[in-house]
Design a protein around this motif. Structure first.
Motif, PDB file in Angstrom:
ATOM      1  N   ILE A 273       0.848  -1.209   0.000  1.00  0.00           N
ATOM      2  CA  ILE A 273       0.000   0.000   0.000  1.00  0.00           C
ATOM      3  C   ILE A 273       0.877   1.249   0.000  1.00  0.00           C
ATOM      4  CG2 ILE A 273      -1.592   1.362   1.429  1.00  0.00           C
ATOM      5  CD1 ILE A 273      -2.859  -1.385   2.259  1.00  0.00           C
ATOM      6  N   ILE A 274       1.909   1.268   0.846  1.00  0.00           N
ATOM      7  CA  ILE A 274       2.824   2.421   0.902  1.00  0.00           C
ATOM      8  C   ILE A 274       3.507   2.621  -0.452  1.00  0.00           C
ATOM      9  CG2 ILE A 274       5.009   3.229   1.909  1.00  0.00           C
ATOM     10  CD1 ILE A 274       4.033   1.956   4.586  1.00  0.00           C
ATOM     11  N   LEU A 275       3.986   1.539  -1.040  1.00  0.00           N
ATOM     12  CA  LEU A 275       4.659   1.650  -2.342  1.00  0.00           C
ATOM     13  C   LEU A 275       3.708   2.103  -3.448  1.00  0.00           C
ATOM     14  CD1 LEU A 275       7.130  -1.364  -2.381  1.00  0.00           C
ATOM     15  CD2 LEU A 275       7.713   1.031  -2.748  1.00  0.00           C
ATOM     16  N   GLN A 276       2.480   1.575  -3.458  1.00  0.00           N
ATOM     17  CA  GLN A 276       1.518   1.980  -4.493  1.00  0.00           C
ATOM     18  C   GLN A 276       1.265   3.489  -4.445  1.00  0.00           C
ATOM     19  OE1 GLN A 276      -1.530  -1.007  -3.436  1.00  0.00           O
ATOM     20  NE2 GLN A 276      -1.676  -1.385  -5.625  1.00  0.00           N
ATOM     21  N   LYS A 277       1.114   4.024  -3.245  1.00  0.00           N
ATOM     22  CA  LYS A 277       0.872   5.463  -3.120  1.00  0.00           C
ATOM     23  C   LYS A 277       2.119   6.256  -3.514  1.00  0.00           C
ATOM     24  CE  LYS A 277      -3.051   5.101  -0.216  1.00  0.00           C
ATOM     25  NZ  LYS A 277      -3.849   5.542   0.857  1.00  0.00           N
ATOM     26  N   ALA A 278       3.304   5.724  -3.225  1.00  0.00           N
ATOM     27  CA  ALA A 278       4.545   6.384  -3.635  1.00  0.00           C
ATOM     28  C   ALA A 278       4.682   6.370  -5.160  1.00  0.00           C
ATOM     29  CB  ALA A 278       5.742   5.709  -2.979  1.00  0.00           C
ATOM     30  N   ILE A 279       4.296   5.269  -5.784  1.00  0.00           N
ATOM     31  CA  ILE A 279       4.317   5.169  -7.247  1.00  0.00           C
ATOM     32  C   ILE A 279       3.400   6.234  -7.845  1.00  0.00           C
ATOM     33  CG2 ILE A 279       3.604   3.712  -9.192  1.00  0.00           C
ATOM     34  CD1 ILE A 279       4.589   1.281  -7.412  1.00  0.00           C
TER      35      ILE A 279
ATOM     36  N   ARG B  66       2.460   9.055  -6.395  1.00  0.00           N
ATOM     37  CA  ARG B  66       3.060  10.381  -6.148  1.00  0.00           C
ATOM     38  C   ARG B  66       4.146  10.691  -7.177  1.00  0.00           C
ATOM     39  NH1 ARG B  66       2.949   8.743  -0.793  1.00  0.00           N
ATOM     40  NH2 ARG B  66       5.207   8.455  -0.713  1.00  0.00           N
ATOM     41  N   ARG B  67       4.956   9.699  -7.512  1.00  0.00           N
ATOM     42  CA  ARG B  67       6.006   9.911  -8.514  1.00  0.00           C
ATOM     43  C   ARG B  67       5.357  10.307  -9.840  1.00  0.00           C
ATOM     44  NH1 ARG B  67       9.365  11.854  -7.469  1.00  0.00           N
ATOM     45  NH2 ARG B  67      10.777  11.183  -9.075  1.00  0.00           N
ATOM     46  N   LYS B  68       4.262   9.632 -10.200  1.00  0.00           N
ATOM     47  CA  LYS B  68       3.565   9.952 -11.447  1.00  0.00           C
ATOM     48  C   LYS B  68       3.003  11.373 -11.396  1.00  0.00           C
ATOM     49  CE  LYS B  68       0.026   8.270 -14.585  1.00  0.00           C
ATOM     50  NZ  LYS B  68      -0.876   7.160 -14.888  1.00  0.00           N
ATOM     51  N   GLU B  69       2.364  11.715 -10.282  1.00  0.00           N
ATOM     52  CA  GLU B  69       1.777  13.059 -10.129  1.00  0.00           C
ATOM     53  C   GLU B  69       2.838  14.145 -10.163  1.00  0.00           C
ATOM     54  OE1 GLU B  69      -0.425  12.576  -6.508  1.00  0.00           O
ATOM     55  OE2 GLU B  69      -2.132  11.644  -7.540  1.00  0.00           O
ATOM     56  N   ASP B  70       4.063  13.798  -9.741  1.00  0.00           N
ATOM     57  CA  ASP B  70       5.177  14.754  -9.782  1.00  0.00           C
ATOM     58  C   ASP B  70       5.762  14.879 -11.185  1.00  0.00           C
ATOM     59  OD1 ASP B  70       4.951  15.185  -7.069  1.00  0.00           O
ATOM     60  OD2 ASP B  70       6.623  13.885  -6.523  1.00  0.00           O
ATOM     61  N   GLY B  71       5.232  14.103 -12.126  1.00  0.00           N
ATOM     62  CA  GLY B  71       5.722  14.162 -13.496  1.00  0.00           C
ATOM     63  C   GLY B  71       6.956  13.308 -13.740  1.00  0.00           C
TER      64      GLY B  71
ATOM     65  N   ARG C  64      14.157   1.257  -3.261  1.00  0.00           N
ATOM     66  CA  ARG C  64      12.714   1.268  -3.015  1.00  0.00           C
ATOM     67  C   ARG C  64      12.326   1.985  -1.718  1.00  0.00           C
ATOM     68  NH1 ARG C  64      14.342  -3.088  -5.523  1.00  0.00           N
ATOM     69  NH2 ARG C  64      14.534  -4.642  -3.884  1.00  0.00           N
ATOM     70  N   VAL C  65      12.924   3.130  -1.485  1.00  0.00           N
ATOM     71  CA  VAL C  65      12.584   3.921  -0.293  1.00  0.00           C
ATOM     72  C   VAL C  65      11.202   4.538  -0.492  1.00  0.00           C
ATOM     73  CG1 VAL C  65      13.185   5.968   1.067  1.00  0.00           C
ATOM     74  CG2 VAL C  65      14.986   4.422   0.268  1.00  0.00           C
ATOM     75  N   ALA C  66      10.316   4.303   0.453  1.00  0.00           N
ATOM     76  CA  ALA C  66       8.965   4.876   0.379  1.00  0.00           C
ATOM     77  C   ALA C  66       8.459   5.145   1.791  1.00  0.00           C
ATOM     78  CB  ALA C  66       8.017   3.924  -0.353  1.00  0.00           C
ATOM     79  N   ILE C  67       7.814   6.287   1.940  1.00  0.00           N
ATOM     80  CA  ILE C  67       7.230   6.694   3.216  1.00  0.00           C
ATOM     81  C   ILE C  67       5.718   6.771   3.044  1.00  0.00           C
ATOM     82  CG2 ILE C  67       7.096   8.560   4.939  1.00  0.00           C
ATOM     83  CD1 ILE C  67       9.815   7.090   4.911  1.00  0.00           C
ATOM     84  N   SER C  68       4.991   6.342   4.062  1.00  0.00           N
ATOM     85  CA  SER C  68       3.528   6.409   4.048  1.00  0.00           C
ATOM     86  C   SER C  68       3.063   7.837   3.803  1.00  0.00           C
ATOM     87  CB  SER C  68       2.985   5.908   5.386  1.00  0.00           C
ATOM     88  OG  SER C  68       1.603   6.180   5.480  1.00  0.00           O
ATOM     89  N   GLU C  69       2.023   7.948   2.994  1.00  0.00           N
ATOM     90  CA  GLU C  69       1.470   9.253   2.631  1.00  0.00           C
ATOM     91  C   GLU C  69       1.132  10.101   3.869  1.00  0.00           C
ATOM     92  OE1 GLU C  69      -2.208   9.211   0.177  1.00  0.00           O
ATOM     93  OE2 GLU C  69      -0.761   9.810  -1.358  1.00  0.00           O
TER      94      GLU C  69
ATOM     95  N   ASN D 222      16.357   8.566  -9.797  1.00  0.00           N
ATOM     96  CA  ASN D 222      16.097   9.247 -11.061  1.00  0.00           C
ATOM     97  C   ASN D 222      16.527  10.705 -10.996  1.00  0.00           C
ATOM     98  OD1 ASN D 222      14.748   7.084 -12.404  1.00  0.00           O
ATOM     99  ND2 ASN D 222      13.309   8.544 -13.276  1.00  0.00           N
ATOM    100  N   TYR D 223      16.859  11.235 -12.144  1.00  0.00           N
ATOM    101  CA  TYR D 223      17.230  12.650 -12.244  1.00  0.00           C
ATOM    102  C   TYR D 223      16.093  13.567 -11.813  1.00  0.00           C
ATOM    103  CZ  TYR D 223      21.635  11.804 -14.593  1.00  0.00           C
ATOM    104  OH  TYR D 223      22.924  11.420 -14.865  1.00  0.00           O
ATOM    105  N   ASP D 224      14.860  13.107 -11.937  1.00  0.00           N
ATOM    106  CA  ASP D 224      13.709  13.962 -11.620  1.00  0.00           C
ATOM    107  C   ASP D 224      13.112  13.688 -10.235  1.00  0.00           C
ATOM    108  OD1 ASP D 224      12.417  11.529 -12.029  1.00  0.00           O
ATOM    109  OD2 ASP D 224      11.370  12.188 -13.845  1.00  0.00           O
ATOM    110  N   ASN D 225      13.797  12.910  -9.411  1.00  0.00           N
ATOM    111  CA  ASN D 225      13.314  12.664  -8.049  1.00  0.00           C
ATOM    112  C   ASN D 225      13.951  13.708  -7.126  1.00  0.00           C
ATOM    113  OD1 ASN D 225      12.567  11.728  -5.527  1.00  0.00           O
ATOM    114  ND2 ASN D 225      12.839   9.581  -6.058  1.00  0.00           N
ATOM    115  N   ILE D 226      13.412  14.907  -7.198  1.00  0.00           N
ATOM    116  CA  ILE D 226      13.993  16.061  -6.497  1.00  0.00           C
ATOM    117  C   ILE D 226      14.073  15.825  -4.989  1.00  0.00           C
ATOM    118  CG2 ILE D 226      13.782  18.546  -6.088  1.00  0.00           C
ATOM    119  CD1 ILE D 226      14.426  17.669  -9.051  1.00  0.00           C
ATOM    120  N   ALA D 227      13.032  15.242  -4.415  1.00  0.00           N
ATOM    121  CA  ALA D 227      13.022  15.014  -2.965  1.00  0.00           C
ATOM    122  C   ALA D 227      14.193  14.124  -2.551  1.00  0.00           C
ATOM    123  CB  ALA D 227      11.695  14.397  -2.538  1.00  0.00           C
ATOM    124  N   MET D 228      14.420  13.035  -3.266  1.00  0.00           N
ATOM    125  CA  MET D 228      15.512  12.125  -2.903  1.00  0.00           C
ATOM    126  C   MET D 228      16.867  12.764  -3.189  1.00  0.00           C
ATOM    127  SD  MET D 228      16.210   9.426  -1.345  1.00  0.00           S
ATOM    128  CE  MET D 228      15.058   8.093  -1.309  1.00  0.00           C
ATOM    129  N   LEU D 229      16.971  13.524  -4.258  1.00  0.00           N
ATOM    130  CA  LEU D 229      18.233  14.221  -4.548  1.00  0.00           C
ATOM    131  C   LEU D 229      18.600  15.162  -3.398  1.00  0.00           C
ATOM    132  CD1 LEU D 229      17.652  15.036  -8.325  1.00  0.00           C
ATOM    133  CD2 LEU D 229      19.213  13.313  -7.390  1.00  0.00           C
TER     134      LEU D 229
END
Length: 171
Positions: free
Chosen positions: A18-24, A26-31, A95-100, A132-139
């Motif tokens: 469930i946590i990963l699905q919501k993170a997936i 969020r990544r899509k919504e972030d473009g 696969r780092v993911a935090i609950s929404e 990814n280059y576009d994962n600003i939060a993780m960068l």
């Protein structure tokens, strides 16, 4: 807060997914195109647990974060375009993911500190990761946590920024 970090069990799999699905999502919504190709999926989570590589961040009894931790096991890292800081044993996390419900509290950074503690407890002084280059939060987390950009690696045909942090032995 009262957090702890432990190895995941099969009974944790549905909550992790469930946590990963919501993170997936969020990544899509972030473009971002990260995690938009069917990976990770529930089978990956089960395999992580089966191999003893799945870890969860827990508050009380609630799972609030997930990652996979591997030791000396990332073949793609051997093909880095660039140079790692060390060539010794290393811990890698994926696969780092935090609950929404827990976003914005610095929990990914806390989880990475637990991963670094895991490395030190196993006498390993290098932690490697990529994003990814576009994962600003993780960068930003890598930057704030003292990780050095070492080059580029490829996963499923996509370039990713590769990072390493050399840990010092506790005094």
């Amino acid at each position: 807060m009262n957090y702890h970090f432990r190895q995941a069990e099969f009974s944790d799999a549905s909550r992790i997914w469930i946590i990963l699905q919501k993170a997936i999502l969020r990544r899509k919504e972030d473009g971002s195109n990260q995690w938009q190709d069917g990976y990770p999926n529930s089978e990956v989570v089960l395999k992580d647990i089966e191999k003893g590589e799945a870890y969860v961040l827990v508050e009380g009894k609630t799972i609030i974060g997930y990652c996979a931790i591997l030791v000396n096991d990332e073949p793609e890292y051997e093909k880095i375009e660039g140079n790692w800081l060390t060539n010794d044993d290393f811990v890698v996390f994926h696969r780092v993911a935090i609950s929404e419900k827990y976003l914005g509290k610095g929990l990914a950074k806390i989880m990475i500190e637990y991963i670094e503690d895991f490395a030190l407890k196993n006498n390993i002084f290098s932690v490697k990761a990529d994003t990814n280059y576009d994962n600003i939060a993780m960068l930003k987390i890598f930057e704030k946590s003292g990780y050095s950009l070492c080059g580029e690696v490829y996963f499923r045909g996509s370039p990713r920024k590769a990072y390493e942090k050399v840990l010092t032995k506790a005094l």
